[in-house]
Design a protein around this motif. Structure first.
Motif, PDB file in Angstrom:
ATOM      1  N   THR A  32       0.824  -1.220   0.000  1.00 40.59           N
ATOM      2  CA  THR A  32       0.000   0.000   0.000  1.00 40.59           C
ATOM      3  C   THR A  32       0.851   1.260   0.000  1.00 40.59           C
ATOM      4  O   THR A  32       0.305   2.361  -0.077  1.00 40.59           O
ATOM      5  N   ARG A  33       2.151   1.113   0.144  1.00 35.47           N
ATOM      6  CA  ARG A  33       3.011   2.296   0.164  1.00 35.47           C
ATOM      7  C   ARG A  33       3.037   2.975  -1.209  1.00 35.47           C
ATOM      8  O   ARG A  33       2.984   2.320  -2.240  1.00 35.47           O
ATOM      9  N   GLU A  34       3.112   4.312  -1.174  1.00 38.80           N
ATOM     10  CA  GLU A  34       3.163   5.090  -2.400  1.00 38.80           C
ATOM     11  C   GLU A  34       4.553   5.697  -2.581  1.00 38.80           C
ATOM     12  O   GLU A  34       5.229   6.020  -1.602  1.00 38.80           O
ATOM     13  N   VAL A  35       4.943   5.812  -3.809  1.00 37.21           N
ATOM     14  CA  VAL A  35       6.188   6.502  -4.133  1.00 37.21           C
ATOM     15  C   VAL A  35       5.839   7.941  -4.478  1.00 37.21           C
ATOM     16  O   VAL A  35       5.132   8.214  -5.460  1.00 37.21           O
ATOM     17  N   LEU A  36       6.301   8.869  -3.654  1.00 36.17           N
ATOM     18  CA  LEU A  36       5.990  10.288  -3.852  1.00 36.17           C
ATOM     19  C   LEU A  36       7.183  10.970  -4.519  1.00 36.17           C
ATOM     20  O   LEU A  36       8.303  10.918  -4.022  1.00 36.17           O
ATOM     21  N   MET A  37       6.934  11.588  -5.672  1.00 34.16           N
ATOM     22  CA  MET A  37       7.989  12.270  -6.411  1.00 34.16           C
ATOM     23  C   MET A  37       7.831  13.779  -6.238  1.00 34.16           C
ATOM     24  O   MET A  37       6.710  14.310  -6.276  1.00 34.16           O
ATOM     25  N   THR A  38       8.950  14.449  -6.043  1.00 28.81           N
ATOM     26  CA  THR A  38       8.903  15.910  -5.889  1.00 28.81           C
ATOM     27  C   THR A  38       8.632  16.600  -7.215  1.00 28.81           C
ATOM     28  O   THR A  38       8.145  17.726  -7.247  1.00 28.81           O
ATOM     29  N   GLU A  39       8.952  15.926  -8.309  1.00 26.60           N
ATOM     30  CA  GLU A  39       8.742  16.535  -9.618  1.00 26.60           C
ATOM     31  C   GLU A  39       8.572  15.454 -10.667  1.00 26.60           C
ATOM     32  O   GLU A  39       9.272  14.432 -10.644  1.00 26.60           O
ATOM     33  N   PHE A  40       7.601  15.654 -11.561  1.00 27.32           N
ATOM     34  CA  PHE A  40       7.363  14.702 -12.650  1.00 27.32           C
ATOM     35  C   PHE A  40       6.928  15.485 -13.878  1.00 27.32           C
ATOM     36  O   PHE A  40       6.070  16.367 -13.798  1.00 27.32           O
ATOM     37  N   LEU A  41       7.536  15.182 -15.001  1.00 25.39           N
ATOM     38  CA  LEU A  41       7.234  15.904 -16.233  1.00 25.39           C
ATOM     39  C   LEU A  41       7.145  14.925 -17.387  1.00 25.39           C
ATOM     40  O   LEU A  41       8.048  14.109 -17.592  1.00 25.39           O
ATOM     41  N   LYS A  42       6.050  14.992 -18.125  1.00 25.09           N
ATOM     42  CA  LYS A  42       5.852  14.137 -19.298  1.00 25.09           C
ATOM     43  C   LYS A  42       5.249  14.995 -20.400  1.00 25.09           C
ATOM     44  O   LYS A  42       4.198  15.605 -20.231  1.00 25.09           O
ATOM     45  N   THR A  43       5.923  15.052 -21.530  1.00 24.17           N
ATOM     46  CA  THR A  43       5.453  15.862 -22.647  1.00 24.17           C
ATOM     47  C   THR A  43       5.589  15.081 -23.946  1.00 24.17           C
ATOM     48  O   THR A  43       6.366  14.131 -24.047  1.00 24.17           O
ATOM     49  N   ASP A  44       4.823  15.515 -24.939  1.00 16.62           N
ATOM     50  CA  ASP A  44       4.885  14.932 -26.277  1.00 16.62           C
ATOM     51  C   ASP A  44       4.934  16.101 -27.248  1.00 16.62           C
ATOM     52  O   ASP A  44       3.925  16.771 -27.494  1.00 16.62           O
ATOM     53  N   LEU A  45       6.122  16.369 -27.817  1.00 17.53           N
ATOM     54  CA  LEU A  45       6.330  17.561 -28.624  1.00 17.53           C
ATOM     55  C   LEU A  45       6.751  17.188 -30.036  1.00 17.53           C
ATOM     56  O   LEU A  45       7.434  16.191 -30.251  1.00 17.53           O
ATOM     57  N   THR A  46       6.317  17.998 -30.981  1.00 17.29           N
ATOM     58  CA  THR A  46       6.730  17.844 -32.374  1.00 17.29           C
ATOM     59  C   THR A  46       7.165  19.208 -32.893  1.00 17.29           C
ATOM     60  O   THR A  46       6.470  20.205 -32.701  1.00 17.29           O
ATOM     61  N   LEU A  47       8.317  19.241 -33.543  1.00 16.88           N
ATOM     62  CA  LEU A  47       8.842  20.503 -34.064  1.00 16.88           C
ATOM     63  C   LEU A  47       9.299  20.295 -35.498  1.00 16.88           C
ATOM     64  O   LEU A  47      10.104  19.406 -35.786  1.00 16.88           O
ATOM     65  N   PHE A  48       8.758  21.122 -36.388  1.00 18.29           N
ATOM     66  CA  PHE A  48       9.147  21.076 -37.797  1.00 18.29           C
ATOM     67  C   PHE A  48       9.360  22.510 -38.262  1.00 18.29           C
ATOM     68  O   PHE A  48       8.479  23.361 -38.114  1.00 18.29           O
ATOM     69  N   SER A  49      10.543  22.801 -38.810  1.00 20.47           N
ATOM     70  CA  SER A  49      10.835  24.159 -39.263  1.00 20.47           C
ATOM     71  C   SER A  49      11.946  24.125 -40.302  1.00 20.47           C
ATOM     72  O   SER A  49      12.600  23.097 -40.493  1.00 20.47           O
ATOM     73  N   PHE A  50      12.164  25.250 -40.944  1.00 28.49           N
ATOM     74  CA  PHE A  50      13.284  25.360 -41.878  1.00 28.49           C
ATOM     75  C   PHE A  50      13.937  26.735 -41.700  1.00 28.49           C
ATOM     76  O   PHE A  50      13.322  27.689 -41.225  1.00 28.49           O
ATOM     77  N   ARG A  51      15.208  26.795 -42.086  1.00 34.73           N
ATOM     78  CA  ARG A  51      15.986  28.033 -41.972  1.00 34.73           C
ATOM     79  C   ARG A  51      16.574  28.382 -43.341  1.00 34.73           C
ATOM     80  O   ARG A  51      16.933  27.500 -44.110  1.00 34.73           O
ATOM     81  N   GLU A  52      16.696  29.673 -43.587  1.00 36.47           N
ATOM     82  CA  GLU A  52      17.383  30.176 -44.768  1.00 36.47           C
ATOM     83  C   GLU A  52      18.375  31.235 -44.304  1.00 36.47           C
ATOM     84  O   GLU A  52      18.083  32.029 -43.414  1.00 36.47           O
ATOM     85  N   SER A  53      19.565  31.242 -44.903  1.00 32.69           N
ATOM     86  CA  SER A  53      20.577  32.214 -44.494  1.00 32.69           C
ATOM     87  C   SER A  53      21.500  32.530 -45.653  1.00 32.69           C
ATOM     88  O   SER A  53      21.615  31.760 -46.616  1.00 32.69           O
TER      89      SER A  53
END
Length: 342
Positions: free
Chosen positions: A5-26
Motif C-alpha cells: 500500500t506504500r506510495e512513491v511520492l515524487m517531488t517533480e514529474f514531467l511528461k510531454t509529447d512535442l513535435t517541431l518542424f521548421s526550416f531556416r534560410e541564411s
C-alpha cells in the motif's frame, strides 16, 4: 512482508509529447578593401526561421590600421550586431512546453584591440590586447542545477558584458613557445519585472542587475616550456590556471537569488617528455630504426591536489532548509603516454 500500500511520492514529474518542424534560410555578403594603411572588412548576414517567423539582419564592420612606425603594431576596431538563434532547449520552458514567440538573443559589439610584435633576447614575441563592451538584449535566462542547464524560454532579460583580454606569446626559452593570458570581465543581466517583498519592512525590492552564470571576473592562465640545455629532446611543460568563482543559487528558486559564488578555480599541471627515436636521426638501438619516431611523456594533472568545485548538490532537512554540498572535479592524476609512429 512488503507493504504493497506504500506510495512513491515524487517531488517533480514531467511528461510531454512535442513535435517541431521548421526550416531556416541564411546568406551573407562581405566586402574587403585596402586603403593606404587601413584595411576594411564589412558585411552583413541575413537569416529567416520559419518557427518564429523571424527575419534577421546582422551588419558588422572591422577596421585595421597599421601606422608608419618603427614598431610593428596593428590597431583594430570592430562593431556589429550578432544574433544567436535559440536552439531546442531554449524553446522549452520548465513545464515542457515550446514557446513559439521566442526571439533570437541580440548582442551589439564594440571592440578595440592591438597586435604588437616585438623582439626581446633576440627572439620574437607577440602581445595581443583587446577591450570590449557588448550590449545584450532579448536574453533567455537560465539556471544551473548541478550540471544541468534549465532555460526559462522567455526573452525577459537584458544585460551587458565588458572586459579586457591580454595575451603574450613567444619563445621565452629558445626553440619552444610559451604564453600567458589575463582576462578581466563582468557580465550582468536585469530580468524584467522581477521583485520580492522584504519580510521585515514589507518593502518591494527590485533586484536589478545580477551576475550572469558566466560572470568570471578574473581568469589567468600560463603555459611554459623548457628543455635540458643542449638536448631539446628532453622537455618540460608547466601550466597554471586561476579563475574567480562563478555565480550560482538554490534550485527551484527565483533567478535573482543566483548571487552566491563558488570558490576560485586553481590548477597546476606539469609534464615531462623525452624523444626516444627522432625521424631525422638514427638510434644506437637497431630495432628503433625501424620506427619513424617514438617518444614518451609523463604528466601530473592537478599537481597540488586542489579540490575545485564544479557544482553543488542541494540537500533539504526535515524543516525544508537547504544545504549546498559541493561536487568536486578530478583530484591529482598521473598520466603516462607512449607514442609510436611506424
Amino acid at each position: 512482508n512488503s507493504d504493497t500500500t506504500r506510495e512513491v511520492l515524487m517531488t517533480e514529474f514531467l511528461k510531454t509529447d512535442l513535435t517541431l518542424f521548421s526550416f531556416r534560410e541564411s546568406g551573407f555578403i562581405q566586402y574587403n578593401k585596402d586603403i593606404g594603411n587601413f584595411t576594411i572588412n564589412a558585411g552583413t548576414r541575413v537569416s529567416y526561421w520559419s518557427f518564429n517567423k523571424e527575419f534577421l539582419l546582422s551588419p558588422r564592420l572591422n577596421l585595421a590600421f597599421i601606422p608608419l612606425w618603427k614598431k610593428d603594431i596593428v590597431f583594430r576596431a570592430a562593431t556589429g550586431i550578432y544574433y544567436q538563434s535559440p536552439f531546442y532547449r531554449e524553446l522549452r520552458n520548465l513545464e515542457g512546453d515550446l514557446n513559439p514567440n521566442i526571439e533570437s538573443q541580440k548582442s551589439t559589439h564594440f571592440v578595440l584591440g592591438s597586435d604588437y610584435l616585438f623582439y626581446s633576447w633576440g627572439r620574437p614575441f607577440k602581445l595581443i590586447s583587446e577591450i570590449y563592451y557588448k550590449d545584450l538584449q532579448n536574453l533567455i535566462p537560465y539556471k544551473v542545477d548541478n550540471v544541468r542547464i534549465q532555460y526559462l524560454a522567455e526573452n525577459n532579460s537584458n544585460g551587458y558584458a565588458a572586459g579586457i583580454d591580454l595575451k603574450i606569446n613567444g619563445e621565452f626559452v629558445p626553440g619552444v613557445e610559451s604564453w600567458a593570458s589575463l582576462s578581466v570581465m563582468q557580465t550582468m543581466e536585469d530580468i524584467e519585472d522581477d521583485f520580492y517583498i522584504d519580510e521585515e519592512t514589507g518593502e518591494t525590492i527590485y533586484p536589478g542587475f545580477i551576475p550572469r552564470p558566466t560572470d568570471q571576473r578574473v581568469n589567468f592562465s600560463l603555459f611554459f616550456q623548457d628543455y635540458l640545455p643542449g638536448n631539446p629532446n628532453y622537455k618540460m611543460h608547466l601550466s597554471m590556471m586561476y579563475g574567480t568563482g562563478l555565480s550560482f543559487g538554490p534550485p527551484k528558486s527565483d533567478k535573482y537569488q543566483d548571487i552566491l559564488r563558488m570558490p576560485d578555480y586553481r590548477r597546476v599541471d606539469i609534464g615531462f617528455s623525452a624523444v626516444i627515436k627522432n625521424e631525422d636521426k638514427k638510434s644506437k638501438v637497431n630495432f628503433l630504426n625501424k620506427l619513424n619516431s617514438m617518444w614518451i611523456s609523463v604528466e601530473v594533472f592537478n599537481l597540488l591536489d586542489i579540490d575545485n568545485t564544479v557544482s553543488y548538490l542541494w540537500v533539504s532537512d526535515v524543516s525544508g532548509r537547504q544545504y549546498a554540498v559541493p561536487n568536486y572535479l578530478t583530484p591529482r592524476q598521473l598520466n603516462f603516454k607512449l607514442i609510436i609512429n611506424l
